[in-house]
Structure formats: C-alpha cells, structure tokens
Motif scaffolding. Structure first.
Motif, mmCIF file in Angstrom:
data_model
loop_
_atom_site.group_PDB
_atom_site.id
_atom_site.type_symbol
_atom_site.label_atom_id
_atom_site.label_comp_id
_atom_site.label_asym_id
_atom_site.label_seq_id
_atom_site.Cartn_x
_atom_site.Cartn_y
_atom_site.Cartn_z
ATOM 1 N N LEU A 59 0.502 -64.516 -23.048
ATOM 2 C CA LEU A 59 1.169 -65.252 -24.121
ATOM 3 C C LEU A 59 0.906 -66.750 -23.974
ATOM 4 C CD1 LEU A 59 3.035 -64.985 -26.583
ATOM 5 C CD2 LEU A 59 4.985 -65.305 -25.043
ATOM 6 N N GLU A 60 0.866 -67.237 -22.738
ATOM 7 C CA GLU A 60 0.577 -68.654 -22.497
ATOM 8 C C GLU A 60 -0.816 -69.024 -23.000
ATOM 9 O OE1 GLU A 60 1.743 -66.536 -20.352
ATOM 10 O OE2 GLU A 60 3.407 -67.384 -19.192
ATOM 11 N N LEU A 86 5.332 -57.343 -23.236
ATOM 12 C CA LEU A 86 6.202 -58.505 -23.035
ATOM 13 C C LEU A 86 7.623 -58.111 -22.651
ATOM 14 C CD1 LEU A 86 5.136 -60.698 -26.094
ATOM 15 C CD2 LEU A 86 4.557 -61.098 -23.702
ATOM 16 N N LEU A 87 7.920 -56.837 -22.702
ATOM 17 C CA LEU A 87 9.300 -56.397 -22.487
ATOM 18 C C LEU A 87 9.790 -56.670 -21.072
ATOM 19 C CD1 LEU A 87 9.350 -53.032 -24.478
ATOM 20 C CD2 LEU A 87 10.031 -55.315 -25.232
ATOM 21 N N SER A 88 8.853 -56.849 -20.154
ATOM 22 C CA SER A 88 9.258 -57.126 -18.771
ATOM 23 C C SER A 88 9.610 -58.599 -18.562
ATOM 24 C CB SER A 88 8.135 -56.726 -17.805
ATOM 25 O OG SER A 88 6.955 -57.457 -18.101
ATOM 26 N N ASN A 89 9.311 -59.442 -19.558
ATOM 27 C CA ASN A 89 9.626 -60.868 -19.431
ATOM 28 C C ASN A 89 10.079 -61.415 -20.782
ATOM 29 O OD1 ASN A 89 9.868 -63.513 -18.639
ATOM 30 N ND2 ASN A 89 7.863 -63.622 -17.646
ATOM 31 N N LEU A 90 11.196 -60.905 -21.257
ATOM 32 C CA LEU A 90 11.686 -61.268 -22.586
ATOM 33 C C LEU A 90 12.156 -62.721 -22.657
ATOM 34 C CD1 LEU A 90 13.617 -58.001 -23.492
ATOM 35 C CD2 LEU A 90 11.492 -58.829 -24.502
ATOM 36 N N LYS A 94 11.290 -65.425 -25.577
ATOM 37 C CA LYS A 94 12.340 -66.116 -26.323
ATOM 38 C C LYS A 94 12.107 -67.627 -26.342
ATOM 39 C CE LYS A 94 17.386 -66.421 -26.640
ATOM 40 N NZ LYS A 94 18.673 -66.002 -26.024
ATOM 41 N N GLN A 95 11.647 -68.164 -25.228
ATOM 42 C CA GLN A 95 11.412 -69.604 -25.117
ATOM 43 C C GLN A 95 10.278 -70.084 -26.023
ATOM 44 O OE1 GLN A 95 10.633 -70.203 -20.966
ATOM 45 N NE2 GLN A 95 12.735 -69.718 -20.323
ATOM 46 N N GLU A 137 18.680 -59.259 -28.282
ATOM 47 C CA GLU A 137 18.659 -60.688 -28.599
ATOM 48 C C GLU A 137 17.283 -61.128 -29.098
ATOM 49 O OE1 GLU A 137 21.236 -62.830 -28.759
ATOM 50 O OE2 GLU A 137 22.344 -60.955 -28.478
ATOM 51 N N ILE A 138 16.228 -60.545 -28.530
ATOM 52 C CA ILE A 138 14.871 -60.866 -28.983
ATOM 53 C C ILE A 138 14.612 -60.279 -30.367
ATOM 54 C CG2 ILE A 138 12.434 -60.251 -28.623
ATOM 55 C CD1 ILE A 138 13.211 -62.612 -26.994
ATOM 56 N N LEU A 139 14.984 -59.021 -30.551
ATOM 57 C CA LEU A 139 14.694 -58.338 -31.820
ATOM 58 C C LEU A 139 15.399 -58.987 -33.005
ATOM 59 C CD1 LEU A 139 14.732 -54.560 -30.776
ATOM 60 C CD2 LEU A 139 12.774 -56.096 -31.048
ATOM 61 N N LYS A 140 16.498 -59.665 -32.750
ATOM 62 C CA LYS A 140 17.225 -60.343 -33.829
ATOM 63 C C LYS A 140 16.402 -61.477 -34.447
ATOM 64 C CE LYS A 140 21.988 -59.442 -32.349
ATOM 65 N NZ LYS A 140 23.227 -60.039 -31.781
ATOM 66 N N ASN A 141 15.388 -61.939 -33.720
ATOM 67 C CA ASN A 141 14.537 -63.024 -34.226
ATOM 68 C C ASN A 141 13.455 -62.524 -35.185
ATOM 69 O OD1 ASN A 141 15.273 -65.568 -32.507
ATOM 70 N ND2 ASN A 141 15.185 -63.881 -31.045
ATOM 71 N N PHE A 142 13.270 -61.210 -35.242
ATOM 72 C CA PHE A 142 12.174 -60.630 -36.016
ATOM 73 C C PHE A 142 12.675 -59.873 -37.241
ATOM 74 C CE2 PHE A 142 10.396 -60.935 -31.754
ATOM 75 C CZ PHE A 142 9.098 -61.365 -31.987
ATOM 76 N N GLU A 143 11.786 -59.783 -38.225
ATOM 77 C CA GLU A 143 11.946 -58.732 -39.222
ATOM 78 C C GLU A 143 11.111 -57.571 -38.703
ATOM 79 O OE1 GLU A 143 11.452 -57.599 -43.935
ATOM 80 O OE2 GLU A 143 11.045 -59.652 -43.273
ATOM 81 N N ILE A 144 11.749 -56.444 -38.474
ATOM 82 C CA ILE A 144 11.095 -55.297 -37.846
ATOM 83 C C ILE A 144 10.665 -54.316 -38.928
ATOM 84 C CG2 ILE A 144 11.371 -53.432 -36.170
ATOM 85 C CD1 ILE A 144 13.730 -55.149 -34.999
#
Length: 320
Positions: A59-60, A86-90, A94-95, A137-144
């Motif tokens: 991701l970086e 990415l699920l191992s470092n949510l 988020k950042q 908390e992460i999924l709330k940022n997306f339209e799924i």
C-alpha cells in the motif's frame, strides 16, 4: 452504518459521477461484472485508471506512486486488487484512506462479508455486531458492492436477447448445453460471441446443440484452433482436428471453415486483418483447399485420405 449494494442495483443508479461519493469496495464471485462496472465508472468520470495487486506491491508503494503521478497527470482512479491482504493491518489502511479521496476502488478476491450476513443485511437487519470491530470501522468508509452470480433465468434471457439482435434463435437444448458449459459471465460472453460470429458466417438462423458442442470450450474439437494449426505448420495435428470436425458435423464443418477464411481474407475484424497480413499466401491456399475438399467429399467420404492428398498439393505451393 454500513452501505452495501448488489452490483446490478449499483449499476442502475450509476448515472453520474456525483453518485460516487466514497471509496468503493467490490467483492463477490462474478468478476466480469466487477471489471465492467469499474470501466463504466472510469468512463463516467472521464479518467484513466491504474491497477495494482497487493501481492505484488505494498500500500505504501501505491501511495508513493500516486503521489508522483499527481504532480504530472490528470485525475486517476486507483484500482487495488486483493483487499483481503490488508486485513492483517487495518490501522495502516485507515490512516491512508483519506489520501485517495473518492478515487479509490478496492476489489477483494475473498468473501469479506459472509453470504449469510449479506442476506440478513438485505432483509433490513443490523449486522454490525457480527463483524470484528476493527473491520467494521474500516468498512464504514466504503460503499460496498456485492457481485453475486446471476440466476439462470436471467442468463437465459440475456443470451436469447443477444442472439435475437442478430436475428438468430437458439434451440432449447443448445441454450441448456451452453449454460451448463460455462459458469461465469466472461466465459458466457466469449462463447456467445463465437456462436454469433459462426452463425453470421454460415448464414445460420438457428443454433443447435451440435453447434455448441462443435464450437465451445469444454468440447474436444475447437474450430478456431484448426486453422491456426495449419498456419503454424502443424499439419499432422491439422488433419487430426479436421477429421474430428467432419465426424462431429460433416454438413457444417466445411462451410464453417470457408466462411471463417472468407472473413479473414476480407479483413472483417482487426484480428482477421492481422492474420491475413501475416499469412496471406497460406490463407488463400487454405481457402482453395477447403473448396476442393468440399467438392471431392461429395464423391468420396474418406476425409483422411482426401485431406492428406489435397494437403500435399497445397504444401507444394507454400514456401515456408
């Protein structure tokens, strides 16, 4: 609160880029619809896309690359596959979400939310308590967007409509054989494209079960490969494939080859033009070969013997 849509409904509502006001997360078994919807979004927004796979870059790395692009290029949509990695470092995800604003599309190749929970959600139930807190908390940022398999009745309707556009009909057995053969929309598109082209080339108005068996992936004989074998100089295999074609459908195979070669000569598609520019002499001789084969088979049904005799004559005219 989670926002989850079925992909067919999402596509219906996708009329303006204003409908896209958050990062998107696609998942589900129907990959063709996901890819097609992403292309539709890019067209709607009038922007290019850059595609990444998290098994190949971090991701970086994507953020660093995006930072460089933003200095020199216009707006870009970032399509990132393998969200599940990415699920191992949510927390890190988020950042960095704000960096992409609304130009980020994630695609998960695994089930992010179980089918059981999806059914509950679409029935109006709150599924928040059934998801890990950090994932929620992460999924709330997306339209799924969930891309489910299409029901068989819907697939039947799509296939029938496609053929009717070309004034071609399918026998019931042909349609059932086709749908039993393929299990995703991408494969269905390829196979129906092939059948439509075949019908147009041979002036067929009705596609039968035998046509599907003759042309489609999953059956032993593949008409398209046969011509390629000749052009590539694999003559023994060419004769073998030709025998199969003739045995499986003796009345259709020769006209089918002639129709296909005629389109290559005329340059009906860009692919046909490319083939003819690469193998002009071979294509013309192969066309004559099938005309002679058709004439001689009316007198003698021994296709192997005739094929070999005519092939010798053809090869004498080709300098390879």
């Amino acid at each position: 609160m989670l926002k989850i849509s079925v992909i067919t409904n999402f596509r219906k509502n996708l009329k303006s880029e204003k409908n896209i006001n958050s990062p998107l997360l696609f998942f589900g078994p129907e990959n063709f619809l996901i890819k097609d919807t992403i292309e539709k979004i890019c067209t709607l927004k009038g922007v290019k896309k850059k595609t990444y796979f998290l098994s190949e870059v971090s991701l970086e790395d994507i953020i660093n690359s995006a930072s460089s692009f933003s200095l020199f290029e216009e707006e870009i949509i970032y399509v990132v596959y393998e969200f599940e990695l990415l699920l191992s470092n949510l927390e890190k995800l988020k950042q960095n979400l704000n960096f992409f604003k609304n130009n980020l599309i994630f695609v998960s190749q695994e089930e992010i939310i179980s089918t059981k929970l999806l059914f509950s959600y679409f029935k109006g139930k709150d599924i928040s308590n059934y998801l890990p807190k950090d994932l929620l908390e992460i999924l709330k940022n997306f339209e799924i967007i969930y891309s489910s398999k299409m029901k068989k009745d819907k697939l039947k309707s799509l296939v029938i409509q496609k053929f009717l556009k070309h004034s071609i009909s399918l026998e019931k057995e042909a349609l059932e054989t086709l749908l039993n053969l393929v299990n995703d929309l991408q494969s269905l598109k390829w196979e129906t494209d092939k059948l439509v082209l075949y019908a147009l080339e041979t002036n067929k108005k009705i596609i039968k079960k035998e046509d599907v068996q003759l042309l489609c992936v999953g059956f032993e004989f593949n008409f398209w490969d046969t011509i390629n074998l000749f052009l590539e100089g694999n003559y023994d295999k060419f004769i073998e494939y030709l025998e199969k074609a003739y045995r499986e459908n003796m009345y259709l195979s020769i006209p089918m080859f002639l129709g296909r070669l005629k389109n290559i000569i005329k340059g009906k598609t860009s692919y046909d033009k490319m083939i003819f520019s690469k193998y002009p002499k071979q294509v013309l001789l192969l066309y004559k070969y099938f005309i002679d084969l058709d004439i001689n088979l009316r007198k003698n049904s021994n296709i192997k013997s005739l094929s070999q005799q005519l092939l010798i004559s053809v090869l004498n005219n080709i300098k390879i």
